[in-house]
Design an enzyme around this catalytic site. Sequence first.
Site, PDB file in Angstrom:
ATOM      1  N   HIS A  17     -12.606   2.755   0.338  1.00  0.00           N
ATOM      2  CA  HIS A  17     -12.530   1.749   1.422  1.00  0.00           C
ATOM      3  C   HIS A  17     -13.248   0.459   1.007  1.00  0.00           C
ATOM      4  O   HIS A  17     -13.709  -0.301   1.856  1.00  0.00           O
ATOM      5  CB  HIS A  17     -13.221   2.234   2.722  1.00  0.00           C
ATOM      6  CG  HIS A  17     -12.537   3.355   3.431  1.00  0.00           C
ATOM      7  ND1 HIS A  17     -13.234   4.334   4.095  1.00  0.00           N
ATOM      8  CD2 HIS A  17     -11.233   3.639   3.607  1.00  0.00           C
ATOM      9  CE1 HIS A  17     -12.383   5.193   4.650  1.00  0.00           C
ATOM     10  NE2 HIS A  17     -11.165   4.786   4.366  1.00  0.00           N
ATOM     11  N   ARG A  29     -10.586  15.467   7.463  1.00  0.00           N
ATOM     12  CA  ARG A  29     -11.431  15.816   6.303  1.00  0.00           C
ATOM     13  C   ARG A  29     -12.835  16.195   6.760  1.00  0.00           C
ATOM     14  O   ARG A  29     -13.377  15.591   7.684  1.00  0.00           O
ATOM     15  CB  ARG A  29     -11.519  14.634   5.341  1.00  0.00           C
ATOM     16  CG  ARG A  29     -10.251  14.404   4.553  1.00  0.00           C
ATOM     17  CD  ARG A  29     -10.337  13.133   3.740  1.00  0.00           C
ATOM     18  NE  ARG A  29      -9.448  12.129   4.260  1.00  0.00           N
ATOM     19  CZ  ARG A  29      -9.489  10.839   3.954  1.00  0.00           C
ATOM     20  NH1 ARG A  29     -10.391  10.375   3.116  1.00  0.00           N
ATOM     21  NH2 ARG A  29      -8.627   9.998   4.471  1.00  0.00           N
ATOM     22  N   ASN A  62       0.873  -1.166   0.000  1.00  0.00           N
ATOM     23  CA  ASN A  62       0.000   0.000   0.000  1.00  0.00           C
ATOM     24  C   ASN A  62       0.914   1.221   0.000  1.00  0.00           C
ATOM     25  O   ASN A  62       1.463   1.593   1.030  1.00  0.00           O
ATOM     26  CB  ASN A  62      -0.880  -0.051   1.260  1.00  0.00           C
ATOM     27  CG  ASN A  62      -1.853   1.098   1.334  1.00  0.00           C
ATOM     28  OD1 ASN A  62      -1.810   2.027   0.518  1.00  0.00           O
ATOM     29  ND2 ASN A  62      -2.726   1.062   2.328  1.00  0.00           N
ATOM     30  N   ARG A  96      -2.701  -2.228  -3.312  1.00  0.00           N
ATOM     31  CA  ARG A  96      -3.896  -1.415  -3.124  1.00  0.00           C
ATOM     32  C   ARG A  96      -3.794  -0.248  -4.114  1.00  0.00           C
ATOM     33  O   ARG A  96      -2.828   0.501  -4.101  1.00  0.00           O
ATOM     34  CB  ARG A  96      -3.943  -0.875  -1.700  1.00  0.00           C
ATOM     35  CG  ARG A  96      -5.084   0.099  -1.528  1.00  0.00           C
ATOM     36  CD  ARG A  96      -5.110   0.682  -0.137  1.00  0.00           C
ATOM     37  NE  ARG A  96      -6.264   1.553  -0.001  1.00  0.00           N
ATOM     38  CZ  ARG A  96      -6.243   2.719   0.615  1.00  0.00           C
ATOM     39  NH1 ARG A  96      -5.126   3.180   1.146  1.00  0.00           N
ATOM     40  NH2 ARG A  96      -7.333   3.439   0.702  1.00  0.00           N
TER      41      ARG A  96
END
Length: 399
Positions: free
Chosen positions: A181, A242, A11, A92
């Site tokens: 996700h 965020r 990742n 990923r």
Amino acid sequence: MSDKPLVLVINAGSSSLKYQLLEPDSGTVTADGLVERIGEPTSVITHEQGGADTVEELHLPDHRAAIDKMLELFAAKGTDLAHANLCAVGHRVVHGGRSLYEPTLIDSHVIDEVERVSPLAPLHNPPNLVGIEAAQAALPDVPGVAVFDTGFFHDLPDAAALYAIDRSVSEEYALRRYGFHGTSHEYVSHRAAEFLGRDYDKTNQIVAHLGNGASMSAIKQGRPVDTSMGLTPLEGLVMGTRCGDIDPGLLLHLHRVVGLSVDDIDQLLNKRSGLKGLCGENDFRSVTEMIEGGDADAKTAYDIYIHRLRRYFGAYLVELGHTDVISFTAGVGENAVGVRADSLAGLEGFGIAIDPERNAVRSREPRVISTDDSTTTVLVVPTNEELEIARQAKAVVGG
Ligand code: AMP
């Protein structure tokens, strides 16, 4: 080491690289690690294998150097990855656009396509590609498989996926709600059905993935029908840094009246908003400590966080009509007892009741936290995105 096939999951972020070596069949993890501050004068690699941590500070100029260092640490611990029983490197990849959504064997076409859709995920796709290229260079004989964060939500119904803007614009620029996700929502919803002995395709579920990033999904009879993140991972729930949902008019105001540039607004909404913007801390544990110490801003941040969560629960409960299972997952969802209790408080009339004692249990295993009379079963299900990526990668290479 066992002779079962292994997958190396990678990742890659802009200045970081997370990795895990595991056996997809059993889920046994041989090693995992994290390289941080790649490209800075001092990078840090933390490698855990055989129950011991190795931490080294050194200069790693780019992701290729980080991967070479990772291979060196594996070898030092007795695992030569070039000669291990590695059937795939699973990457990923955050955004696959419209055309890439199934886990896919990486070739030059896939690389070009991930690059082409990079404007949709400018912070994520470029480092994902750097990770892919670095892994290919270091392990040329091992097939790479891309697993897309957007993949699980590819078939969202139009009613949930399209923005109510001029269609000629959204179609020309592929503007729609992609969701993120995905590997976590997919893993957790399958694990929840398996744990309860239910048929996945006959179960209505809500998954709340509450980590530093946060998103919720609604899954009807095994099919994802809505999710809170949209074109980018900025939409939806309040997150660590965020903002989640916001009036789009506020962006125009920030630009026209306040005079912020597009880059300033990007920084503000992605890095200086959410819990961090509201009370100065993005880590949920720190926010909790501040509340315990009487900090009023932290309490307001918490209230806003819970209010948004409840709004999404309300929307998805109505969308599903009947919800069999609600699962909480990721750092906050798996650990913050109060968030689980507060976000579903007072819903007995909807058939949802949390049992305080069950909710207080700490464990790394899936567990029920609702009462026996609750018609919706509420679970905590620890997520495992690496295992999901490893399984999907192995399935692609037929290992
Ligand atoms: P993740 O992105 O899934 O790694 O989750 C990170 C978030 O989980 C951070 O905000 C952490 O503060 C939060 N977290 C981790 N452990 C706990 C805990 N024991 N209680 C509350 N929040 C936690």
